[in-house]
Design an enzyme around this catalytic site. Structure first.
Site, short mmCIF file in Angstrom:
data_model
loop_
_atom_site.label_atom_id
_atom_site.label_comp_id
_atom_site.label_asym_id
_atom_site.label_seq_id
_atom_site.Cartn_x
_atom_site.Cartn_y
_atom_site.Cartn_z
N ASP A 36 0.83 -1.20 0.00
CA ASP A 36 0.00 0.00 0.00
C ASP A 36 0.87 1.25 0.00
OD1 ASP A 36 -2.95 1.10 0.95
OD2 ASP A 36 -1.33 2.28 1.82
N TYR A 41 2.58 10.00 -0.13
CA TYR A 41 3.73 9.45 0.59
C TYR A 41 5.05 9.83 -0.07
CZ TYR A 41 0.18 6.34 2.67
OH TYR A 41 -0.92 5.82 3.30
N LYS A 66 -3.10 5.85 -3.95
CA LYS A 66 -4.23 6.73 -3.62
C LYS A 66 -4.01 8.10 -4.24
CE LYS A 66 -3.91 4.59 0.94
NZ LYS A 66 -2.46 4.52 1.04
N HIS A 99 -7.88 9.31 -1.66
CA HIS A 99 -7.24 9.31 -0.34
C HIS A 99 -8.10 10.02 0.72
CE1 HIS A 99 -2.95 9.17 1.54
NE2 HIS A 99 -3.86 8.88 2.43
#
Length: 269
Positions: A36, A41, A66, A99
């Site tokens: 994931d 990120y 996401k 997200h």
């Protein structure tokens, strides 16, 4: 084609560089087949590199990313997905999530969910879903996309935020709950109830927590940088807790939300 999420998944939030690569390799070696990540990120390129450098074929890995909230305008969403795929070095992701819902509905939900569905139709995502959506937002999303289109709602769940109302609401819609932050950034390790149950089983409070999440029929995506913890997290899924142990953990709920940025929606009670 996988449309069932392997459980557990391996979360990569805050992981980067060599640490990210080694952690993913340790996870794949331990048997994880679900990775994931997210645009936010900033590590999609590293995740893609780690997967390519592993001995596990891409087709055996369930890969999730996401779309960040500032990419929700339809044309931007589609361009951002292309950027994500380029960074990940893959033609598709197994799961593409929104997200966070658009703050204050700046971008209408129908606009970005329709674009998400179009990305899936183009073969760039095998499955689509949502993250951090409330009960009313889940209802709206289902009304836009239709029943059976949303694979999961990824939400914060741990013993101190059990999110039962939302979890049950998702289940009623046939939407799988994915629990993020299951270990409450390590806080579960210090809880007396979890420690006591862990001692009974000869395991750690983290393992008890992951077993609890699994017994609530949720997928979860713990993160770790230590190979032994990555392995013990996987082993936790062999544990079975008694009804009384599950009831004791149920008492720990105190609505302690950790992921609560300014862009968050108005949460359900």
């Amino acid at each position: 084609m996988q449309n069932v999420m392997p459980n557990p998944g391996f979360g990569t939030f805050r992981l980067e560089g060599e640490t990210l690569k080694q952690s993913i390799h340790a996870a794949l070696e331990a048997g994880y087949r679900h990775i994931d990540t997210a645009q936010f990120y900033g590590n999609e390129a590293g995740v893609g590199e780690a997967i390519r450098d592993s001995s596990v074929p891409r087709s055996d890995i369930f890969l999730t990313t996401k779309v960040w909230f500032d990419n929700l305008e339809p044309a931007r969403l589609k361009a951002s997905v292309d950027e994500s795929l380029q960074k990940l070095g893959t033609d598709y992701v197994d799961l593409l999530l929104i997200h966070w819902p658009s703050p204050k509905d700046e971008v209408p939900m129908a606009d970005y969910l329709t674009a998400l569905k179009e990305v899936k139709a183009e073969g760039k995502a095998r499955n689509i879903g949502i993250s951090n959506f409330t009960c009313s937002q889940v209802d709206e999303a289902v009304s836009i996309l239709g029943k059976g289109e949303i694979l999961t709602n990824q939400i914060e769940v741990h013993p101190f935020l059990q999110n039962r109302t939302l979890a049950e609401h998702c289940e009623q819609h046939g939407i799988q709950v994915t629990a993020f932050m299951p270990l409450a950034v390590g806080k579960v390790m210090d809880d007396p109830t979890l420690k006591q149950i862990a001692d009974t089983h000869g395991v750690t409070p983290a393992q008890i927590t992951l077993a609890w999440v699994k017994q609530r029929n949720m997928v979860t995506i713990p993160s770790s940088t230590k190979a032994r913890n990555i392995q013990s997290n996987m082993a936790a899924f062999d544990l079975v807790l008694s009804d009384s142990e599950m009831a004791e953990i149920a008492k720990l709920d105190r609505n302690e939300r950790i992921a609560n940025p300014e862009i968050a929606p108005d949460w359900d009670d």
